[in-house]
Design a protein around this motif. Structure first.
Motif, PDB file in Angstrom:
ATOM      1  N   TRP A 158       0.463  -1.857  -0.213  1.00 39.69           N
ATOM      2  CA  TRP A 158       0.073  -0.194  -0.119  1.00 39.69           C
ATOM      3  C   TRP A 158       0.262   0.830  -0.124  1.00 39.69           C
ATOM      4  O   TRP A 158       0.191   2.468  -0.130  1.00 39.69           O
ATOM      5  CB  TRP A 158      -0.662   0.120   1.200  1.00 39.69           C
ATOM      6  N   GLY A 159       2.079   1.600   0.502  1.00 36.59           N
ATOM      7  CA  GLY A 159       2.887   2.553   0.254  1.00 36.59           C
ATOM      8  C   GLY A 159       3.053   2.982   0.974  1.00 36.59           C
ATOM      9  O   GLY A 159       2.141   3.029   2.493  1.00 36.59           O
ATOM     10  N   GLY A 160       3.765   4.885   1.329  1.00 30.34           N
ATOM     11  CA  GLY A 160       3.495   5.443   2.073  1.00 30.34           C
ATOM     12  C   GLY A 160       2.131   5.865   2.269  1.00 30.34           C
ATOM     13  O   GLY A 160       1.676   6.452   1.603  1.00 30.34           O
ATOM     14  N   HIS A 161       1.811   7.046   3.079  1.00 30.34           N
ATOM     15  CA  HIS A 161      -0.062   7.936   3.367  1.00 30.34           C
ATOM     16  C   HIS A 161       0.327   9.775   2.192  1.00 30.34           C
ATOM     17  O   HIS A 161      -0.587   9.719   2.217  1.00 30.34           O
ATOM     18  CB  HIS A 161       0.802   8.328   4.490  1.00 30.34           C
ATOM     19  N   ALA A 162       0.966   9.231   1.163  1.00 31.16           N
ATOM     20  CA  ALA A 162       1.297  10.482   0.323  1.00 31.16           C
ATOM     21  C   ALA A 162       0.394  10.708  -0.216  1.00 31.16           C
ATOM     22  O   ALA A 162      -1.058   9.298  -0.805  1.00 31.16           O
ATOM     23  CB  ALA A 162       2.224   9.694  -0.786  1.00 31.16           C
ATOM     24  N   GLY A 163      -0.480  11.607   0.222  1.00 29.84           N
ATOM     25  CA  GLY A 163      -2.307  12.522  -0.800  1.00 29.84           C
ATOM     26  C   GLY A 163      -2.767  12.605   1.012  1.00 29.84           C
ATOM     27  O   GLY A 163      -3.771  12.786   0.911  1.00 29.84           O
ATOM     28  N   ILE A 164      -2.870  11.218   1.971  1.00 27.43           N
ATOM     29  CA  ILE A 164      -3.818  10.999   2.532  1.00 27.43           C
ATOM     30  C   ILE A 164      -2.945  11.684   3.558  1.00 27.43           C
ATOM     31  O   ILE A 164      -1.941  10.874   4.937  1.00 27.43           O
ATOM     32  CB  ILE A 164      -4.282   9.859   3.128  1.00 27.43           C
ATOM     33  N   PRO A 165      -3.937  12.296   4.876  1.00 28.20           N
ATOM     34  CA  PRO A 165      -3.105  13.004   6.398  1.00 28.20           C
ATOM     35  C   PRO A 165      -2.893  11.730   7.217  1.00 28.20           C
ATOM     36  O   PRO A 165      -3.420  10.519   6.947  1.00 28.20           O
ATOM     37  CB  PRO A 165      -4.489  13.297   7.156  1.00 28.20           C
ATOM     38  N   PRO A 166      -1.980  11.700   7.458  1.00 21.48           N
ATOM     39  CA  PRO A 166      -0.623  10.897   8.217  1.00 21.48           C
ATOM     40  C   PRO A 166      -1.358   9.908   9.713  1.00 21.48           C
ATOM     41  O   PRO A 166      -0.706   8.890   9.560  1.00 21.48           O
ATOM     42  CB  PRO A 166       0.464  11.267   8.452  1.00 21.48           C
ATOM     43  N   VAL A 167      -1.753  11.087  10.479  1.00 19.70           N
ATOM     44  CA  VAL A 167      -2.368  10.452  11.742  1.00 19.70           C
ATOM     45  C   VAL A 167      -3.602   8.980  11.034  1.00 19.70           C
ATOM     46  O   VAL A 167      -3.308   8.211  12.001  1.00 19.70           O
ATOM     47  CB  VAL A 167      -3.603  11.005  12.601  1.00 19.70           C
ATOM     48  N   PRO A 168      -4.233   9.730  10.589  1.00 20.18           N
ATOM     49  CA  PRO A 168      -6.286   8.605   9.935  1.00 20.18           C
ATOM     50  C   PRO A 168      -4.838   7.483   9.485  1.00 20.18           C
ATOM     51  O   PRO A 168      -5.537   6.150   8.942  1.00 20.18           O
ATOM     52  CB  PRO A 168      -6.703   9.265   9.221  1.00 20.18           C
ATOM     53  N   TYR A 169      -4.403   7.997   8.343  1.00 23.31           N
ATOM     54  CA  TYR A 169      -3.614   6.600   7.612  1.00 23.31           C
ATOM     55  C   TYR A 169      -2.500   5.612   8.413  1.00 23.31           C
ATOM     56  O   TYR A 169      -3.483   4.669   7.444  1.00 23.31           O
ATOM     57  CB  TYR A 169      -2.224   7.198   6.729  1.00 23.31           C
ATOM     58  N   ASP A 170      -2.205   5.822   9.616  1.00 23.75           N
ATOM     59  CA  ASP A 170      -1.108   4.933  10.017  1.00 23.75           C
ATOM     60  C   ASP A 170      -1.842   4.079  10.468  1.00 23.75           C
ATOM     61  O   ASP A 170      -2.074   3.130  11.396  1.00 23.75           O
ATOM     62  CB  ASP A 170      -0.421   5.787  11.359  1.00 23.75           C
TER      63      ASP A 170
END
Length: 190
Positions: free
Chosen positions: A131-143
């Motif tokens: 799924w890769g990193g959070h690029a484009g999606i806010p880091p806190v909800p992504y994590d």
């Protein structure tokens, strides 16, 4: 949401047998199943970030790369299931992130996504996370979403793999950027 261009499914895929689990409005895609021509083995699941334009009729770049990779490296596989952290369809993850900010995490995850993930993993002895990193999606909800899905994966007891060239177990290298000679490494769940 903008849905990008499509490409043909790789020739290894039996296009007459492709199935997709969409919401009735086709806003969310929960699973895309691509059986291989002439193979009857277990399905491999690939876990990505969010679905784009791929459907029963056409692939996108990531789905084409992933299916070709599985065809080449898993000769026993009967095909693959594509799953996603977020079921909301959108080609650009920045748009998915914007929608998350406006409509919330539950909306972009999709109302049936976790159920579809669990059902698919129960029938998939092998899973590749990509799924890769959070690029484009806010880091806190992504994590938060990554941790939740890692928990679902841990419950599944499937063998879990990721690309060894780049990334980590939390942010595995996104399948869109794989080379066909990339190697996989097992993921050790905590």
């Amino acid at each position: 949401m903008r849905i990008g261009r499509t490409v043909q499914h790789t020739s290894a895929v039996d296009t007459t047998q492709i199935t997709a689990l969409f919401s009735p409005c086709r806003t969310w895609r929960y699973r895309l199943t691509l059986p291989f021509s002439g193979r009857r083995g277990d399905m491999v699941a690939i876990f990505l970030k969010n679905p784009s334009s791929a459907s029963e009729m056409a692939a996108d770049k990531t789905v084409r790369t992933a299916s070709e990779y599985v065809w080449r490296h898993f000769p026993q596989a009967g095909g693959l299931h594509i799953l996603n952290l977020y079921a909301l369809r959108g080609t650009d993850s920045k748009e998915v992130g914007g929608t998350l900010r406006q409509q919330g995490e539950v909306y972009v995850i999709g109302p049936e996504n976790d159920a579809a993930i669990r059902e698919t993993l129960s029938a998939s002895p092998t899973v590749i996370i990509a799924w890769g990193g959070h690029a484009g999606i806010p880091p806190v909800p992504y994590d938060r979403r990554v941790e939740h899905c890692l928990g679902i994966l841990d419950e599944s007891k499937s063998a879990i793999w990721r690309n060894v060239r780049k990334g980590s177990e939390k942010y595995p290298f996104h399948a869109c950027y794989w080379a066909y000679d990339d190697r996989l490494t097992p993921v050790q769940m905590p």
